[in-house]
Design a protein around this motif. Structure first.
Motif, PDB file in Angstrom:
ATOM      1  N   UNK A 280    -115.610 -42.285   5.811  1.00  0.00           N
ATOM      2  CA  UNK A 280    -114.448 -41.117   5.187  1.00  0.00           C
ATOM      3  C   UNK A 280    -115.542 -39.862   5.498  1.00  0.00           C
ATOM      4  N   UNK A 281    -114.665 -38.886   5.812  1.00  0.00           N
ATOM      5  CA  UNK A 281    -115.525 -37.724   5.997  1.00  0.00           C
ATOM      6  C   UNK A 281    -115.501 -36.841   4.739  1.00  0.00           C
ATOM      7  N   UNK A 282    -114.772 -37.400   3.831  1.00  0.00           N
ATOM      8  CA  UNK A 282    -114.724 -36.740   2.279  1.00  0.00           C
ATOM      9  C   UNK A 282    -114.861 -37.901   1.404  1.00  0.00           C
ATOM     10  N   UNK A 283    -115.642 -37.569   0.289  1.00  0.00           N
ATOM     11  CA  UNK A 283    -115.550 -38.639  -1.004  1.00  0.00           C
ATOM     12  C   UNK A 283    -115.902 -37.560  -2.207  1.00  0.00           C
TER      13      UNK A 283
ATOM     14  N   UNK B 211    -117.840 -31.199  -3.567  1.00  0.00           N
ATOM     15  CA  UNK B 211    -116.748 -32.240  -3.643  1.00  0.00           C
ATOM     16  C   UNK B 211    -116.207 -32.117  -5.101  1.00  0.00           C
ATOM     17  N   UNK B 212    -117.047 -32.472  -6.014  1.00  0.00           N
ATOM     18  CA  UNK B 212    -116.856 -32.550  -7.262  1.00  0.00           C
ATOM     19  C   UNK B 212    -116.106 -31.703  -7.931  1.00  0.00           C
ATOM     20  N   UNK B 213    -116.546 -30.154  -7.483  1.00  0.00           N
ATOM     21  CA  UNK B 213    -115.870 -29.175  -8.034  1.00  0.00           C
ATOM     22  C   UNK B 213    -114.497 -28.969  -7.532  1.00  0.00           C
TER      23      UNK B 213
ATOM     24  N   UNK C  45    -103.456 -39.229 -11.227  1.00  0.00           N
ATOM     25  CA  UNK C  45    -103.415 -40.747 -11.264  1.00  0.00           C
ATOM     26  C   UNK C  45    -103.750 -40.908  -9.855  1.00  0.00           C
ATOM     27  N   UNK C  46    -104.333 -39.873  -9.045  1.00  0.00           N
ATOM     28  CA  UNK C  46    -104.527 -40.430  -7.542  1.00  0.00           C
ATOM     29  C   UNK C  46    -105.809 -39.318  -7.191  1.00  0.00           C
ATOM     30  N   UNK C  47    -106.917 -39.773  -7.280  1.00  0.00           N
ATOM     31  CA  UNK C  47    -108.111 -38.753  -6.768  1.00  0.00           C
ATOM     32  C   UNK C  47    -107.900 -38.578  -5.156  1.00  0.00           C
ATOM     33  N   UNK C  48    -108.489 -37.497  -4.852  1.00  0.00           N
ATOM     34  CA  UNK C  48    -108.306 -37.139  -3.105  1.00  0.00           C
ATOM     35  C   UNK C  48    -108.921 -37.995  -2.354  1.00  0.00           C
ATOM     36  N   UNK C  49    -108.349 -38.292  -1.198  1.00  0.00           N
ATOM     37  CA  UNK C  49    -109.162 -39.052  -0.033  1.00  0.00           C
ATOM     38  C   UNK C  49    -109.384 -38.114   0.913  1.00  0.00           C
ATOM     39  N   UNK C  50    -109.884 -38.304   2.315  1.00  0.00           N
ATOM     40  CA  UNK C  50    -110.071 -37.427   3.141  1.00  0.00           C
ATOM     41  C   UNK C  50    -108.619 -36.705   3.827  1.00  0.00           C
TER      42      UNK C  50
ATOM     43  N   UNK D  25    -115.589 -23.387   6.318  1.00  0.00           N
ATOM     44  CA  UNK D  25    -116.535 -23.610   5.511  1.00  0.00           C
ATOM     45  C   UNK D  25    -115.597 -23.770   3.942  1.00  0.00           C
ATOM     46  N   UNK D  26    -115.598 -24.875   3.469  1.00  0.00           N
ATOM     47  CA  UNK D  26    -114.890 -25.229   2.229  1.00  0.00           C
ATOM     48  C   UNK D  26    -115.728 -26.296   1.369  1.00  0.00           C
ATOM     49  N   UNK D  27    -115.089 -26.424   0.334  1.00  0.00           N
ATOM     50  CA  UNK D  27    -115.802 -27.382  -0.634  1.00  0.00           C
ATOM     51  C   UNK D  27    -115.605 -28.886  -0.221  1.00  0.00           C
ATOM     52  N   UNK D  28    -114.813 -29.187   0.780  1.00  0.00           N
ATOM     53  CA  UNK D  28    -114.237 -30.481   0.986  1.00  0.00           C
ATOM     54  C   UNK D  28    -115.293 -31.043   2.208  1.00  0.00           C
TER      55      UNK D  28
END
Length: 416
Positions: free
Chosen positions: A285-288, A295-297, A308-313, A354-357
């Motif tokens: 995955x490109x994002x976790x 990514x945590x922020x 109920x649904x954490x983000x994926x890539x 450039x972004x937090x993800x």
């Protein structure tokens, strides 16, 4: 207006009326006299890909607006949403209605490769933008590329490049594939087979099953066992992948000597199937969400909308793509952005991403967004601290090595 044009318009309106109406999800900005930028989130709200895209992708687009604060920049922005129902003709009809009647400027998400290719064609015809953050086929920046199409996150070449050589080098040389019979499955199987062979492995067989009507994978699993392969590559995703993994566990496929490999896997799949079944699975995955402080922020800001649904890539890509699009609109102005999708894409290319993800990155000339990707293994049940704590980092692939070289993609734009 001549008779042919009248007939064409009647057909368009009839087709648009036959599909579920889009809804305005969010409005930001109150700049008097300024044109309204409209972003359409076209996704799967009710089918196999609902959790991998769907409402959480919509929430990520909303989060991008909140973080960008368009009102402070004199911009009016609306987000619309609709369900493509996994049908290319439905997706294309919605795209035409949005572009022609609702003055939508950019369509994002579209988590079905056949639908994405159809929407991209309409975007090129209308000089609007298809910012693809959901579909995975590498053809979107290959033979299907066009000047109004951007591809933001994972693609089939990237997934194959990350996973297949690693598996072959660790001893998994003989492969069998199970894939859906449409653009996504064919491109993912093709790209992975090429990577397997280049790494010194071989493909002993493949099965393409009807999509989206297949729920029983037992016969395909037994074909894989009979092939003599040592690696079973699932070139599918979301609900199909989840059913494949569950049924492989029920049949004891691992105990029969096959190593299970999933080529397009999201954390939402792991959450749905559970660690007991997915433990030790290798994936990319490109994002976790728990990768780093940024990514945590981002995840902390988003979770009140999707508890109920954490983000994926895929979700993260929708956030990242919408955010960067808005930066380009702010640079060239809303009137110019609404006048030309190609000019807006040119501005998006001039600006570094450039972004937090995903952190820093860039947009290539073929429409491919470049950023690092990561390899993970899935934790055993006893290693996890709780829900959504599922990945162990294995390694990262640098941005310029993670995606297919532009010279090998066959994008017609590069031949000009």
């Amino acid at each position: 207006m001549n008779q042919d044009n009248q007939l064409g318009r009647r057909r368009l309106f009839a087709a648009a009326a036959a599909f579920p109406a889009s809804a305005v999800f969010a409005r930001h900005g109150q700049a008097q006299g300024a044109p309204t930028i409209r972003i359409g989130v076209l996704t799967d709200m009710s089918g196999a890909y609902r959790d991998t895209g769907g409402p959480t992708s919509l929430a990520c687009a909303q989060q991008a607006l909140e973080d960008f604060r368009p009102a402070e920049r004199g911009l009016n922005v609306e987000i619309l949403s609709a369900d493509h129902q996994q049908k290319a003709d439905v997706g294309a009809a919605i795209a035409r209605r949005w572009f022609d009647l609702d003055q939508v400027d950019v369509i994002v998400e579209v988590n079905n490769s056949a639908v994405a290719l159809a929407v991209a064609s309409v975007a090129q015809e209308k000089n609007r933008i298809h910012l693809n953050t959901g579909a995975v086929s590498s053809d979107l920046t290959g033979r299907g590329c066009n000047p109004n199409l951007l591809h933001w996150t994972s693609d089939s070449w990237m997934c194959a490049n990350a996973v297949a050589p690693h598996v072959v080098k660790s001893g998994g040389k003989d492969w069998y594939f199970i894939a859906p019979d449409y653009a996504f499955g064919h491109s993912l199987q093709r790209d992975t087979a090429r990577m397997v062979e280049q790494a010194g492995g071989q493909v002993l067989g493949r099965t393409f099953y009807p999509f989206p009507s297949t729920t029983d994978f037992s016969s395909y699993l037994l074909q894989a066992v009979r092939s003599g392969a040592k690696v079973l590559g699932f070139a599918n995703g979301a609900g199909d992948l989840q059913n494949s993994l569950k049924q492989a566990h029920e049949f004891g496929i691992r105990q029969r000597g096959l190593r299970l490999t999933s080529l397009v896997t999201f954390i939402t799949d792991i959450h749905s199937v559970g660690l007991e079944i997915t433990q030790d699975l290798l994936l990319t995955e490109s994002f976790y969400w728990d990768l780093n402080d940024r990514t945590r922020a981002f995840t902390r800001r988003l979770l009140p909308k999707t508890p109920r649904n954490y983000p994926n890539q895929e979700h993260a890509a929708t956030y990242s793509g919408v955010l960067h699009y808005l930066k380009a609109v702010a640079e060239i102005g809303a009137p110019a952005a609404k006048a030309s999708g190609r000019d807006t894409i040119a501005a998006m290319r001039r600006l570094p991403t450039d972004d937090d993800c995903f952190g820093p990155g860039r947009l290539r000339e073929d429409g491919r967004k470049i950023h690092p990707t990561h390899l993970f293994t899935v934790k055993k049940p006893g290693e996890s601290k709780g829900a959504w704590d599922y990945y162990i980092p294995v390694g990262s692939i640098a941005a310029e090595q993670a995606f297919r070289p532009i010279s090998e993609g066959g994008c017609p734009l590069m031949a000009r």
